[in-house]
Design a protein around this motif. Structure first.
Motif, PDB file in Angstrom:
ATOM      1  N   CYS A 101       0.839  -1.199   0.000  1.00  0.00           N
ATOM      2  CA  CYS A 101       0.000   0.000   0.000  1.00  0.00           C
ATOM      3  C   CYS A 101       0.872   1.246   0.000  1.00  0.00           C
ATOM      4  CB  CYS A 101      -0.903  -0.026   1.235  1.00  0.00           C
ATOM      5  SG  CYS A 101      -1.855   1.472   1.439  1.00  0.00           S
ATOM      6  N   CYS A 153       0.128   2.803   3.796  1.00  0.00           N
ATOM      7  CA  CYS A 153       0.589   2.173   5.033  1.00  0.00           C
ATOM      8  C   CYS A 153       1.692   1.150   4.791  1.00  0.00           C
ATOM      9  CB  CYS A 153      -0.588   1.514   5.764  1.00  0.00           C
ATOM     10  SG  CYS A 153      -1.250   0.082   4.880  1.00  0.00           S
ATOM     11  N   CYS A 192      -7.583  -0.279   0.598  1.00  0.00           N
ATOM     12  CA  CYS A 192      -6.570  -1.060   1.324  1.00  0.00           C
ATOM     13  C   CYS A 192      -7.241  -1.761   2.492  1.00  0.00           C
ATOM     14  CB  CYS A 192      -5.459  -0.130   1.826  1.00  0.00           C
ATOM     15  SG  CYS A 192      -4.312  -0.969   2.927  1.00  0.00           S
ATOM     16  N   HIS A 224      -5.881  -2.718   5.147  1.00  0.00           N
ATOM     17  CA  HIS A 224      -5.276  -2.348   6.431  1.00  0.00           C
ATOM     18  C   HIS A 224      -5.607  -0.919   6.840  1.00  0.00           C
ATOM     19  CE1 HIS A 224      -3.167  -6.128   6.455  1.00  0.00           C
ATOM     20  NE2 HIS A 224      -2.796  -5.904   5.189  1.00  0.00           N
ATOM     21  N   CYS A 225      -5.401   0.012   5.900  1.00  0.00           N
ATOM     22  CA  CYS A 225      -5.602   1.411   6.299  1.00  0.00           C
ATOM     23  C   CYS A 225      -6.839   2.033   5.665  1.00  0.00           C
ATOM     24  CB  CYS A 225      -4.369   2.248   5.960  1.00  0.00           C
ATOM     25  SG  CYS A 225      -4.141   2.437   4.180  1.00  0.00           S
ATOM     26  N   SER A 281      -7.269   3.278   2.779  1.00  0.00           N
ATOM     27  CA  SER A 281      -7.063   4.358   1.808  1.00  0.00           C
ATOM     28  C   SER A 281      -7.445   3.850   0.408  1.00  0.00           C
ATOM     29  CB  SER A 281      -5.614   4.831   1.824  1.00  0.00           C
ATOM     30  OG  SER A 281      -4.794   3.845   1.222  1.00  0.00           O
TER      31      SER A 281
HETATM   32 ZN    ZN Z   1      -2.968   0.651   3.381  1.00  0.00          ZN
END
Ligand code: ZN
Ligand code: ZN
Length: 339
Positions: free
Chosen positions: A311, A314, A325, A327-328, A330
């Motif tokens: 990403c 992140c 994403c 995880h984050c 975005s």
């Molecule tokens: Zn991310």
């Protein structure tokens, strides 16, 4: 209808759409029926009344009336004749009986009594009278037959003069009926075709609308009536061309849309397809099964599509073909999705 809706709700929506379709059919049926009532159909009798010489029709009517009277007279006369024939038979028997008694007296060498002679004379008179009335009835019947024949001849002559006029009047009537049908068909179609086109246009325009089932029900119901009206009002030879052309256009429209969407899948369908492929651990482009323990960045070894990458926000591994994403959260540039 969203694919994520619960199954129960999806089926309820489908069921209600079908109900709505039939309600639309009924509603359009009433409207089309009212259009039918706008103009009364031409009546054959009116065409006969104006097309056939009134003098001839009147004469025909009068001859038919006299014919009817003569037929009744004939039936009555036939009855009288039968009765008189029976009466004549009885009188003949009485006379024969009187003759036999008279003869018997003569054979026995006796002079028949005055009474007996009178009886014989009366019986003979009775028979002669009965015979005369029978003849009379017969003559009467023959006269009636002759009258009937004469009237029939007159009627045949009249019919020969009337027939061409009637044929002409009937042709005019048929033409008027055809015109009438075409006018009604034009009225009906100029109502139902715009409704159908409007529904089709709205359906094509608003691909994302949540009201699509309603539009679909209206489109199908109005299209159904377009077909029915055409079938009712156009002769089969025209109808089959119109129906075939419509069928070809519809199939073509569907085919073109399918071809287009297979060449350039709609973004929502593309996303759905990719989502499901990732879920199954297969490459969305070539269906290659990739292992669970793929690295942070992973390229499909079969087709070379980048499936996972680091990403930009992140630095963790993200699904390269999905917009966000994991995880984050975005959002990556659209280029990653439509790669
Ligand atoms: Zn991310
Ligand atoms: Zn692949």
């Amino acid at each position: 209808m969203k694919d994520s809706s619960p199954a129960g709700m999806r089926w309820t929506i489908r069921l209600l759409s079908v109900v709505l379709f039939f309600l639309f059919i009924g509603l359009l049926c009433y409207i089309i029926g009212d259009i039918d009532d706008l103009r009364p159909p031409p009546e054959l009798q009116n065409f006969y009344d104006t097309g056939i010489d009134a003098e001839l029709t009147r004469a025909q009517r009068e001859f038919n009336a006299s014919l009817e009277v003569i037929r009744m007279d004939k039936a009555r006369q036939q009855e009288i004749k039968t009765n008189r024939s029976e009466a004549m038979g009885v009188a003949r028997d009485t006379w024969a009986q009187a003759q036999r008694v008279h003869q018997f007296e003569l054979t026995a060498g006796r002079q028949p009594s005055t009474e007996l002679r009178e009886e014989l004379a009366q019986a003979h008179e009775g028979y002669t009278a009965a015979q005369a009335t029978f003849e009379e009835a017969n003559t009467e019947l023959a006269d009636l037959g002759a009258q009937e024949y004469a009237i029939k001849q007159e009627l045949a002559t009249l019919e020969n003069r009337i027939r061409p006029q009637r044929v002409e009047a009937y042709d005019l009537y048929e033409e008027a009926t055809k015109d009438h049908n075409h006018t009604l068909a034009t009225y009906k179609l100029s109502f139902i075709i715009p409704v159908s086109l409007l529904a089709a246009w709205a359906l094509a325009k608003r691909r994302e609308s949540i009201y699509r089932p309603i539009l679909k029900a209206l489109l199908l119901a109005s299209f159904f009536w377009v077909v029915v009206v055409m079938h009712e009002h156009f002769e089969f030879k025209y109808f089959k061309y119109i129906a075939l052309t419509a069928a070809v256009l519809i199939v073509l429209a569907f085919l073109v849309r399918l071809l287009q969407s297979s060449a350039r899948p709609r973004p929502d369908l593309l996303l759905k397809q990719r989502r499901e492929s990732y879920h199954r651990n297969t490459c969305p482009e070539c269906a290659y099964s990739y292992p669970d323990d793929h690295g942070d960045a992973f390229t499909c070894p079969a087709c070379g599509t980048g499936l996972f990458a680091n990403c930009n926000a992140c630095g963790n591994s993200r699904h390269n073909l999905l917009p966000f994403c994991i995880h984050c959260g975005s959002e990556e540039a659209a280029s990653a999705v439509s790669a």
